[in-house]
Write a protein that holds these residues in place. Sequence first.
Motif, PDB file in Angstrom:
ATOM      1  N   HIS A 198       0.826  -1.201   0.000  1.00 37.53           N
ATOM      2  CA  HIS A 198       0.000   0.000   0.000  1.00 37.53           C
ATOM      3  C   HIS A 198       0.866   1.260   0.000  1.00 37.53           C
ATOM      4  CE1 HIS A 198      -3.743   2.201   0.419  1.00 37.53           C
ATOM      5  NE2 HIS A 198      -4.399   1.062   0.436  1.00 37.53           N
ATOM      6  N   GLY A 199       0.237   2.425  -0.270  1.00 40.57           N
ATOM      7  CA  GLY A 199       0.970   3.691  -0.292  1.00 40.57           C
ATOM      8  C   GLY A 199       0.427   4.682   0.721  1.00 40.57           C
ATOM      9  N   SER A 200      -0.480   4.218   1.583  1.00 43.56           N
ATOM     10  CA  SER A 200      -1.026   5.077   2.643  1.00 43.56           C
ATOM     11  C   SER A 200      -0.487   4.590   3.984  1.00 43.56           C
ATOM     12  CB  SER A 200      -2.552   5.016   2.648  1.00 43.56           C
ATOM     13  OG  SER A 200      -3.059   5.056   3.987  1.00 43.56           O
ATOM     14  N   THR A 201       0.113   5.512   4.759  1.00 39.55           N
ATOM     15  CA  THR A 201       0.666   5.121   6.063  1.00 39.55           C
ATOM     16  C   THR A 201      -0.423   4.546   6.971  1.00 39.55           C
ATOM     17  OG1 THR A 201       2.477   6.686   5.910  1.00 39.55           O
ATOM     18  CG2 THR A 201       1.811   6.031   8.123  1.00 39.55           C
ATOM     19  N   ASN A 202      -1.615   5.134   6.887  1.00 37.82           N
ATOM     20  CA  ASN A 202      -2.732   4.629   7.703  1.00 37.82           C
ATOM     21  C   ASN A 202      -2.991   3.152   7.394  1.00 37.82           C
ATOM     22  OD1 ASN A 202      -5.200   4.506   9.193  1.00 37.82           O
ATOM     23  ND2 ASN A 202      -6.301   4.764   7.235  1.00 37.82           N
ATOM     24  N   MET A 203      -2.987   2.787   6.096  1.00 35.30           N
ATOM     25  CA  MET A 203      -3.247   1.389   5.727  1.00 35.30           C
ATOM     26  C   MET A 203      -2.052   0.493   6.044  1.00 35.30           C
ATOM     27  SD  MET A 203      -6.259   1.340   5.009  1.00 35.30           S
ATOM     28  CE  MET A 203      -6.218  -0.445   4.766  1.00 35.30           C
ATOM     29  N   LEU A 204      -0.831   1.014   5.859  1.00 34.30           N
ATOM     30  CA  LEU A 204       0.354   0.195   6.168  1.00 34.30           C
ATOM     31  C   LEU A 204       0.349  -0.192   7.640  1.00 34.30           C
ATOM     32  CD1 LEU A 204       2.940   2.173   4.019  1.00 34.30           C
ATOM     33  CD2 LEU A 204       2.198  -0.198   3.632  1.00 34.30           C
ATOM     34  N   LYS A 205      -0.185   0.729   8.471  1.00 34.85           N
ATOM     35  CA  LYS A 205      -0.306   0.411   9.911  1.00 34.85           C
ATOM     36  C   LYS A 205      -1.351  -0.689  10.110  1.00 34.85           C
ATOM     37  CE  LYS A 205       1.641   4.053  12.619  1.00 34.85           C
ATOM     38  NZ  LYS A 205       2.041   5.123  11.615  1.00 34.85           N
ATOM     39  N   LYS A 206      -2.525  -0.508   9.468  1.00 33.68           N
ATOM     40  CA  LYS A 206      -3.591  -1.515   9.605  1.00 33.68           C
ATOM     41  C   LYS A 206      -3.109  -2.875   9.085  1.00 33.68           C
ATOM     42  CE  LYS A 206      -8.019   0.879   9.836  1.00 33.68           C
ATOM     43  NZ  LYS A 206      -7.756   2.331   9.625  1.00 33.68           N
ATOM     44  N   MET A 207      -2.271  -2.848   8.076  1.00 35.53           N
ATOM     45  CA  MET A 207      -1.776  -4.112   7.482  1.00 35.53           C
ATOM     46  C   MET A 207      -0.621  -4.700   8.296  1.00 35.53           C
ATOM     47  SD  MET A 207      -1.725  -3.080   3.457  1.00 35.53           S
ATOM     48  CE  MET A 207      -3.004  -3.637   2.316  1.00 35.53           C
ATOM     49  N   ARG A 208      -0.206  -3.987   9.316  1.00 40.40           N
ATOM     50  CA  ARG A 208       0.904  -4.418  10.193  1.00 40.40           C
ATOM     51  C   ARG A 208       2.171  -4.667   9.380  1.00 40.40           C
ATOM     52  NH1 ARG A 208      -1.275  -8.415  14.809  1.00 40.40           N
ATOM     53  NH2 ARG A 208      -0.968 -10.045  13.231  1.00 40.40           N
ATOM     54  N   ARG A 209       2.509  -3.665   8.537  1.00 42.04           N
ATOM     55  CA  ARG A 209       3.698  -3.815   7.699  1.00 42.04           C
ATOM     56  C   ARG A 209       4.935  -3.243   8.384  1.00 42.04           C
ATOM     57  NH1 ARG A 209       3.980  -7.130   3.494  1.00 42.04           N
ATOM     58  NH2 ARG A 209       5.230  -5.651   2.299  1.00 42.04           N
ATOM     59  N   GLY A 210       4.736  -2.547   9.525  1.00 46.34           N
ATOM     60  CA  GLY A 210       5.907  -2.049  10.258  1.00 46.34           C
ATOM     61  C   GLY A 210       6.653  -0.942   9.532  1.00 46.34           C
ATOM     62  N   THR A 211       5.955  -0.256   8.621  1.00 45.04           N
ATOM     63  CA  THR A 211       6.621   0.840   7.919  1.00 45.04           C
ATOM     64  C   THR A 211       5.622   1.932   7.574  1.00 45.04           C
ATOM     65  OG1 THR A 211       8.113   1.377   6.077  1.00 45.04           O
ATOM     66  CG2 THR A 211       6.305  -0.156   5.610  1.00 45.04           C
TER      67      THR A 211
END
Length: 436
Positions: free
Chosen positions: A260-273
């Motif tokens: 993803h390219g949205s920090t909000n979604m990267l957090k929800k996806m638990r990508r740690g970035t």
Amino acid sequence: MKTKGLKKDKVNVVTLGCSKNLVDSEVMMTQLKGNNIDVTHESDKDDSNIIIVNTCGFIDNAKQESIDTILRYVDAKEEGKIDKLYVTGCLSQRYKDDLEKEIPQVDAYFGTMELPLLLKKFKADYKHELVGERIITTANHFAYMKIAEGCDRPCSFCAIPLMRGKHVSRPIEELVKEAKNLARNGVKEILLIAQDSTYYGLDIYKKRNLAELLRHLSDVEGIEWIRLHYAFPTGFPEDILDVMAERNNICNYLDMPLQHGSTNMLKKMRRGTTREKQEALIERIRTKVPGIALRTTLIAGHPGETEEDFEQMMDFVRKTRFDRLGVFPYSHEENTHAYSFEDDVPEEVKQERTDTVMELQTAISQELNEAKIGKSFKVLVDRKEGGYFIGRTEHDSPEVDNEVLIDATKQYARIGDFVKVEITDATEFDLYGTIE
Ligand code: SF4
């Protein structure tokens, strides 16, 4: 065809899913052959009396394809065309109990780590001396190499750790031995795969050791291209970029799913970035390895994705201009972390967002390809098809990326050879060229 009285068993292995599953099938075939069992891969001849289906259980579509394939062979068994049907791989690992109840006509189901048990069905033993040997089912000049199994990451949407277990790296010596065997058998390109290749070594060497592995593999005579797939952005071992820059036989290519390219979604996806960290990493990669081709994968429609998040993803794709990109609609998978969220993005919106990203990427790919007209590239010739010799540059991985088409009515190339090609024309996903 009545199979009774057949002199010798013949096994046909059918592989579904990803390149990691394909390597599992190849290892399985090597063990069967090593036990003098006649084996073939996805043969359309009906001269096999035993079928092994190596399934995929990743997302809905893949699961459905696996079930349809099993049922097709259940029919063949009921029509007496085959004697035995075995099922292995991710779907079998994930849903063994349900499958045994719902499709009892299958002779036996096996998990992803149960090859020795499957071999027992053939009164065969797992031969450790065959580790590092492998029958390959791809074209003779390239092969996938699985450098690790499993994954320790907590990505919200992903069921792979449920099917493949914890991350386990394979020792460098074993991988070098395998690369030497592959090179001896004519392989010129190896594609390094894992669930998370950048995690390599953290378990057995207590440090990220991909750079050292790359150096050792790059020293193997005969291997002209080493291609890296499935890198992970968080904790990315940047020392591999130095190896890429210094070694000619490591492709200027990196596949790094970012999702993803949205920090909000990267957090929800638990990508740690975050978006910013991903962009900074990409900039460092492009600085250290000029001209590198970047491939990524994105997911559209994860629970909680707003219109704003989606605009962020579009903006990320527009600004980053990936060389290669795949995007998939989110699939709500049981027992994943995201399964506890409401699947609140309607299916049609997931698909619409997926299509919109792909439309944008298609335009970017067209522009990037047009910029290659007039330039020359080293091309590995994969096959002849439809009046063309078809190959790839170091910026293209088999089956997923662009191809180079050479008019076979005007020029000749040997499959498996490298040729120098000047690009004369381009479409959004292919290049046309002449051999210099
Ligand atoms: S890195 Fe994330 S997406 Fe990839 S296999 Fe591991 S958990 Fe799944």
